[in-house]
Design an enzyme around this catalytic site. Sequence first.
Site, PDB file in Angstrom:
ATOM      1  N   GLY A 229       0.806  -1.209   0.000  1.00  0.00           N
ATOM      2  CA  GLY A 229       0.000   0.000   0.000  1.00  0.00           C
ATOM      3  C   GLY A 229       0.839   1.257   0.000  1.00  0.00           C
ATOM      4  O   GLY A 229       2.071   1.205  -0.015  1.00  0.00           O
ATOM      5  N   ASP A 230       0.153   2.375   0.028  1.00  0.00           N
ATOM      6  CA  ASP A 230       0.760   3.710   0.061  1.00  0.00           C
ATOM      7  C   ASP A 230       0.319   4.370   1.355  1.00  0.00           C
ATOM      8  O   ASP A 230      -0.893   4.535   1.586  1.00  0.00           O
ATOM      9  CB  ASP A 230       0.273   4.507  -1.152  1.00  0.00           C
ATOM     10  CG  ASP A 230       0.871   5.905  -1.236  1.00  0.00           C
ATOM     11  OD1 ASP A 230       1.174   6.506  -0.190  1.00  0.00           O
ATOM     12  OD2 ASP A 230       1.018   6.417  -2.369  1.00  0.00           O
ATOM     13  N   PHE A 231       1.279   4.764   2.211  1.00  0.00           N
ATOM     14  CA  PHE A 231       0.853   5.267   3.519  1.00  0.00           C
ATOM     15  C   PHE A 231       0.203   6.643   3.463  1.00  0.00           C
ATOM     16  O   PHE A 231      -0.344   7.120   4.455  1.00  0.00           O
ATOM     17  CB  PHE A 231       1.957   5.214   4.580  1.00  0.00           C
ATOM     18  CG  PHE A 231       3.323   5.711   4.175  1.00  0.00           C
ATOM     19  CD1 PHE A 231       3.501   6.873   3.449  1.00  0.00           C
ATOM     20  CD2 PHE A 231       4.457   4.988   4.552  1.00  0.00           C
ATOM     21  CE1 PHE A 231       4.761   7.324   3.106  1.00  0.00           C
ATOM     22  CE2 PHE A 231       5.737   5.440   4.211  1.00  0.00           C
ATOM     23  CZ  PHE A 231       5.872   6.611   3.484  1.00  0.00           C
ATOM     24  N   HIS A 249      12.331  12.013   6.541  1.00  0.00           N
ATOM     25  CA  HIS A 249      13.264  12.898   5.828  1.00  0.00           C
ATOM     26  C   HIS A 249      12.994  12.976   4.324  1.00  0.00           C
ATOM     27  O   HIS A 249      13.556  13.822   3.635  1.00  0.00           O
ATOM     28  CB  HIS A 249      14.720  12.508   6.116  1.00  0.00           C
ATOM     29  CG  HIS A 249      15.183  11.224   5.486  1.00  0.00           C
ATOM     30  ND1 HIS A 249      16.450  10.726   5.680  1.00  0.00           N
ATOM     31  CD2 HIS A 249      14.582  10.328   4.662  1.00  0.00           C
ATOM     32  CE1 HIS A 249      16.599   9.603   5.014  1.00  0.00           C
ATOM     33  NE2 HIS A 249      15.485   9.344   4.390  1.00  0.00           N
TER      34      HIS A 249
END
Length: 340
Positions: A229-231, A249
């Site tokens: 997934g994509d956070f 960062h």
Amino acid sequence: MTVDEPITPEPILQLGLGFMASKTLLSAVELQVFTVLAAGGRDRDSLAGAVGLHPRSSADFLDALVSLGLLNRDDDGVYHNSPSADVFLDRAKPSYVGGILEMADTRLFGFWDHLTDALRTGVQQNEVTHTGAPFFATLSQDPVAWRNFLNGMNGVSTPLAGALAADFDWTGRRHVADLGGALGAVPAAVLRSHPEMTGTVFELPPVRQVFDEYVAAHGLSDRLSFHGGDFFSDPLPAADVYVMGQILHDWNLEQRRFLLRKAYDALPDGGTLIVYDAMIDDDRRRNTYGFMLSLNMLIDTEGGSEYTVADATRWLTEAGFAKTSARPLIGGYTAVYATK
């Protein structure tokens, strides 16, 4: 400095010409010098032949590696890896960190030539700027390069993972989820020392195949799972400890605050978020490594940078965490533990 100590240009010249030593190491990694020597020592001609060195270059190149502490040469003229090179620069070992060095050689070495442009414009200087091709989308299409990169990143993370697994009190914790955790060095280290725990790595789907290989090789397939997934857009997996290592960062301040708040909302009461990066000391004087990585983020990301421990603590408090504590890890890295 006392009155009697002379001022010389040597430190300045060594610093300014430091790219020479850097490129010598990167070329040695590319030529697989350390992997060849991991099988046993070789004399100059044998080693030069094995890695493809021209006779004009072989003596100075190999002895430069001796001078840099990367190779040893015995009285019979036989070259051997130094202990650290043997552990970290042999491609056949799981501790290999050369993948990140290969990426530095093929990508970052050239992009750092545009540092002045980045400093003047604030614009990243990577593939997006110069070729229009996003790095990860391109790299993930090359199975060999992708695997080498992920394994190299994992090798860099492994010592940090061991330090984190030993430093944090995991008593009573049941499940750890590493958000953006690549191959899972941190949860793997935790699970090895805490057999009652399970773990998840939340990562982009292209990471899965290499992740499965890594987890199987470490005998953790039944306890460490992959969640693709994509956070930024997908729900986070359930856990009582989240880890964000070398993640914040990459992003700008608004995105960092979003991720921290999202983690806070997803954690149960009493859950902990662990954030670690090469955080800059609050006095902004000592962590040279952190400053260099921050400049690298300037070159390689749209809005990323390193940040101070005080910055991280403030953002975590703003996200809602009731208790925070900062702990030095190793190699210029710091972890901040934040409990809901």
